[in-house]
Design an enzyme around this catalytic site. Structure first.
Site, PDB file in Angstrom:
ATOM      1  N   SER A   1       0.911  -1.236   0.009  1.00  0.00           N
ATOM      2  CA  SER A   1       0.026  -0.090  -0.101  1.00  0.00           C
ATOM      3  C   SER A   1       0.883   1.290  -0.046  1.00  0.00           C
ATOM      4  O   SER A   1       2.030   1.072   0.568  1.00  0.00           O
ATOM      5  CB  SER A   1      -0.719   0.070   1.206  1.00  0.00           C
ATOM      6  OG  SER A   1      -1.480   1.126   1.371  1.00  0.00           O
TER       7      SER A   1
ATOM      8  N   TYR B   1      -1.595  -0.854  10.583  1.00  0.00           N
ATOM      9  CA  TYR B   1      -1.851  -1.660   8.993  1.00  0.00           C
ATOM     10  C   TYR B   1      -0.690  -1.161   8.049  1.00  0.00           C
ATOM     11  O   TYR B   1      -0.199  -1.904   7.435  1.00  0.00           O
ATOM     12  CB  TYR B   1      -3.157  -1.253   8.530  1.00  0.00           C
ATOM     13  CG  TYR B   1      -3.511  -1.284   7.076  1.00  0.00           C
ATOM     14  CD1 TYR B   1      -3.949  -2.455   6.513  1.00  0.00           C
ATOM     15  CD2 TYR B   1      -3.265  -0.367   6.053  1.00  0.00           C
ATOM     16  CE1 TYR B   1      -4.253  -2.742   5.070  1.00  0.00           C
ATOM     17  CE2 TYR B   1      -3.387  -0.636   4.583  1.00  0.00           C
ATOM     18  CZ  TYR B   1      -3.942  -1.754   4.555  1.00  0.00           C
ATOM     19  OH  TYR B   1      -4.253  -1.840   3.007  1.00  0.00           O
TER      20      TYR B   1
ATOM     21  N   LYS C   1       2.182  -2.949   5.879  1.00  0.00           N
ATOM     22  CA  LYS C   1       2.497  -2.889   4.394  1.00  0.00           C
ATOM     23  C   LYS C   1       3.879  -2.660   4.141  1.00  0.00           C
ATOM     24  O   LYS C   1       4.639  -2.819   3.264  1.00  0.00           O
ATOM     25  CB  LYS C   1       1.495  -1.844   4.342  1.00  0.00           C
ATOM     26  CG  LYS C   1       0.128  -2.222   3.969  1.00  0.00           C
ATOM     27  CD  LYS C   1      -0.069  -3.522   3.195  1.00  0.00           C
ATOM     28  CE  LYS C   1      -1.470  -4.098   3.328  1.00  0.00           C
ATOM     29  NZ  LYS C   1      -1.470  -5.045   2.247  1.00  0.00           N
TER      30      LYS C   1
HETATM   31  N1  LIG Z   1      -8.945  -0.760  -1.192  1.00  0.00           N
HETATM   32  C1  LIG Z   1      -7.747   0.102  -1.152  1.00  0.00           C
HETATM   33  O1  LIG Z   1      -7.593   1.076  -1.169  1.00  0.00           O
HETATM   34  C2  LIG Z   1      -6.378  -0.623  -0.937  1.00  0.00           C
HETATM   35  C3  LIG Z   1      -5.250   0.232  -0.891  1.00  0.00           C
HETATM   36  C4  LIG Z   1      -4.048  -0.278  -0.683  1.00  0.00           C
HETATM   37  C5  LIG Z   1      -3.751  -1.680  -0.657  1.00  0.00           C
HETATM   38  N2  LIG Z   1      -4.487  -2.458  -0.583  1.00  0.00           N
HETATM   39  C6  LIG Z   1      -4.569  -3.945  -0.388  1.00  0.00           C
HETATM   40  O2  LIG Z   1      -5.070  -4.673  -1.466  1.00  0.00           O
HETATM   41  C7  LIG Z   1      -5.404  -6.134  -0.930  1.00  0.00           C
HETATM   42  C8  LIG Z   1      -6.768  -6.362  -1.468  1.00  0.00           C
HETATM   43  O3  LIG Z   1      -7.613  -5.352  -0.770  1.00  0.00           O
HETATM   44  P1  LIG Z   1      -9.090  -4.761  -1.247  1.00  0.00           P
HETATM   45  O4  LIG Z   1      -9.187  -3.439  -1.048  1.00  0.00           O
HETATM   46  O5  LIG Z   1      -9.292  -5.717  -2.659  1.00  0.00           O
HETATM   47  O6  LIG Z   1      -9.993  -5.701  -0.198  1.00  0.00           O
HETATM   48  P2  LIG Z   1     -11.494  -6.587  -0.287  1.00  0.00           P
HETATM   49  O7  LIG Z   1     -12.208  -5.982  -1.361  1.00  0.00           O
HETATM   50  O8  LIG Z   1     -12.010  -6.318   1.143  1.00  0.00           O
HETATM   51  O9  LIG Z   1     -10.804  -7.891  -0.541  1.00  0.00           O
HETATM   52  C9  LIG Z   1     -10.062  -8.578   0.416  1.00  0.00           C
HETATM   53  C10 LIG Z   1      -9.926 -10.131  -0.020  1.00  0.00           C
HETATM   54  O10 LIG Z   1      -9.263 -10.902   0.881  1.00  0.00           O
HETATM   55  C11 LIG Z   1      -9.857 -11.932   1.431  1.00  0.00           C
HETATM   56  N3  LIG Z   1      -9.420 -12.328   2.844  1.00  0.00           N
HETATM   57  C12 LIG Z   1      -9.409 -11.177   3.835  1.00  0.00           C
HETATM   58  N4  LIG Z   1      -9.081 -11.707   4.861  1.00  0.00           N
HETATM   59  C13 LIG Z   1      -8.569 -13.049   4.536  1.00  0.00           C
HETATM   60  C14 LIG Z   1      -7.851 -14.110   5.339  1.00  0.00           C
HETATM   61  N5  LIG Z   1      -7.615 -13.972   6.634  1.00  0.00           N
HETATM   62  N6  LIG Z   1      -7.324 -15.201   4.565  1.00  0.00           N
HETATM   63  C15 LIG Z   1      -7.600 -15.345   3.228  1.00  0.00           C
HETATM   64  N7  LIG Z   1      -8.440 -14.415   2.688  1.00  0.00           N
HETATM   65  C16 LIG Z   1      -8.781 -13.127   3.247  1.00  0.00           C
HETATM   66  C17 LIG Z   1     -11.349 -11.480   1.361  1.00  0.00           C
HETATM   67  O11 LIG Z   1     -12.326 -12.595   1.133  1.00  0.00           O
HETATM   68  P3  LIG Z   1     -12.806 -13.118   2.562  1.00  0.00           P
HETATM   69  O12 LIG Z   1     -13.089 -12.143   3.576  1.00  0.00           O
HETATM   70  O13 LIG Z   1     -13.966 -14.281   2.073  1.00  0.00           O
HETATM   71  O14 LIG Z   1     -11.667 -14.090   3.208  1.00  0.00           O
HETATM   72  C18 LIG Z   1     -11.230 -10.799  -0.053  1.00  0.00           C
HETATM   73  O15 LIG Z   1     -11.215 -11.764  -1.147  1.00  0.00           O
HETATM   74  C19 LIG Z   1      -5.057  -5.926   0.519  1.00  0.00           C
HETATM   75  O16 LIG Z   1      -3.768  -6.420   0.611  1.00  0.00           O
HETATM   76  C20 LIG Z   1      -5.228  -4.436   0.908  1.00  0.00           C
HETATM   77  O17 LIG Z   1      -4.415  -4.261   1.909  1.00  0.00           O
HETATM   78  C21 LIG Z   1      -5.968  -1.993  -0.735  1.00  0.00           C
END
Ligand SMILES: NC(=O)c1ccc[n+]([C@@H]2O[C@H](COP(=O)([O-])OP(=O)(O)OC[C@H]3O[C@@H](n4cnc5c(N)ncnc54)[C@H](OP(=O)(O)O)[C@@H]3O)[C@@H](O)[C@H]2O)c1
Length: 255
Positions: A146, A159, A163
């Site tokens: 991130s 968090y 990262k």
């Molecule tokens: N969205 C942003 O603004 C943003 C910015 C920077 C970085 N990121 C990073 O991008 C990545 C994806 O995030 P996202 O924004 O796409 O979030 P999201 O839409 O909430 O998706 C998260 C995914 O991870 C799975 N997950 C959560 N906890 C888990 C666990 N303990 N074991 C296995 N799977 C798990 C969830 O499915 P289940 O709940 O069914 O397990 C879901 O498939 C993350 O690493 C996040 O930190 C996001």
């Protein structure tokens, strides 16, 4: 230049929705077989059906696993190798943000969960994929960090610390696993997903105004960077962090 991903096999954690699902779609669109993992099998089955419909020629396997559970992780990597004969790409994408507040007040349980899912899972899944297949076949790993790992922010400091660790783990693994495996990292800015909902829901217009490229991110913005890093398109790149944030981190300090 072509990505060379056709016929390769990619495992993506956190693939049931958001950024992980978009990455799985994009890799399948390049002709790769995809193994989708996250905790809930039903949500994964739905994502798998969508990907099969969009990319009918590729293999799609959905296998539930909590990224912090070693036995489930082993079962998932084994299932991928059994189904497709090996792995070429690992995308460590699953992430969590269970606490919002000053780092000075975080409780041990929330801190431990954040490390387990965001940080140690990257180590564990990399070890398993390396031992099961990547060591022998070579390949690429893409870790989702991130921009928070590069700056300070209110509310999500712990968090962000995990990262920052992902960025360093990517560099360390890149050094240790070269030349067989390239390891790179993406640092997304704010992307419109469930995980970040509290940050954008009532705030989208303002975020767009202060983002140089004029909008919040969508999962596909990150997916195209992941395809680039996973493919031959990045064949002389390892240990790097690609910032994909609409320019948020180049905002002037004083406007
Ligand atoms: N969205 C942003 O603004 C943003 C910015 C920077 C970085 N990121 C990073 O991008 C990545 C994806 O995030 P996202 O924004 O796409 O979030 P999201 O839409 O909430 O998706 C998260 C995914 O991870 C799975 N997950 C959560 N906890 C888990 C666990 N303990 N074991 C296995 N799977 C798990 C969830 O499915 P289940 O709940 O069914 O397990 C879901 O498939 C993350 O690493 C996040 O930190 C996001």
């Amino acid at each position: 230049m072509r990505t060379g991903l056709q016929g390769k096999t990619a495992l993506i954690t956190g693939a049931s929705r958001g950024i992980g699902k978009a990455i799985a779609h994009a890799l399948a669109g390049e002709g790769a077989n995809v193994v989708l993992s996250s905790r809930r099998q039903e949500a994964l089955d739905e994502a798998a059906a969508e990907i099969r419909a969009a990319s009918p020629g590729v293999g799609v396997l959905a296998k539930a696993a909590h990224v912090g559970d070693r036995d489930q992780a082993i079962a998932c990597v084994d299932a991928a190798v059994t189904e497709f004969g090996g792995l070429d790409v690992l995308v460590n994408n699953a992430g969590t943000s269970p606490y919002f507040g000053p780092m000075a007040d975080i409780e041990p349980a929330a801190a431990a969960k954040t490390v387990e899912v965001n940080q140690f899972a990257v180590v564990q899944w990399t070890q398993l994929a390396w031992r099961a297949s990547l060591r022998e076949r070579g390949g690429a790993i893409v870790n989702i960090a991130s921009v928070g790992g590069l700056v300070t922010e209110h509310g999500i400091g712990y968090y962000n610390a995990t990262k920052a660790a992902v960025i360093h783990l990517s560099r360390q693994f890149a050094m240790e696993l070269a030349p067989r495996v390239r390891v790179n990292c993406i640092a997304p800015g704010l992307v419109k997903t469930a995980l970040a909902r509290a940050l954008w829901e009532d705030n989208e217009e303002q975020i767009a105004k202060y983002t140089p490229l004029g909008r919040i991110g969508v999962p596909e913005d990150i997916a195209s960077a992941a395809v680039f890093l996973a493919g031959d398109t990045a064949s002389w790149m390892t240990g790097q962090t690609l910032v994909v944030d609409g320019g948020a981190t180049i905002r002037p300090a004083i406007a």
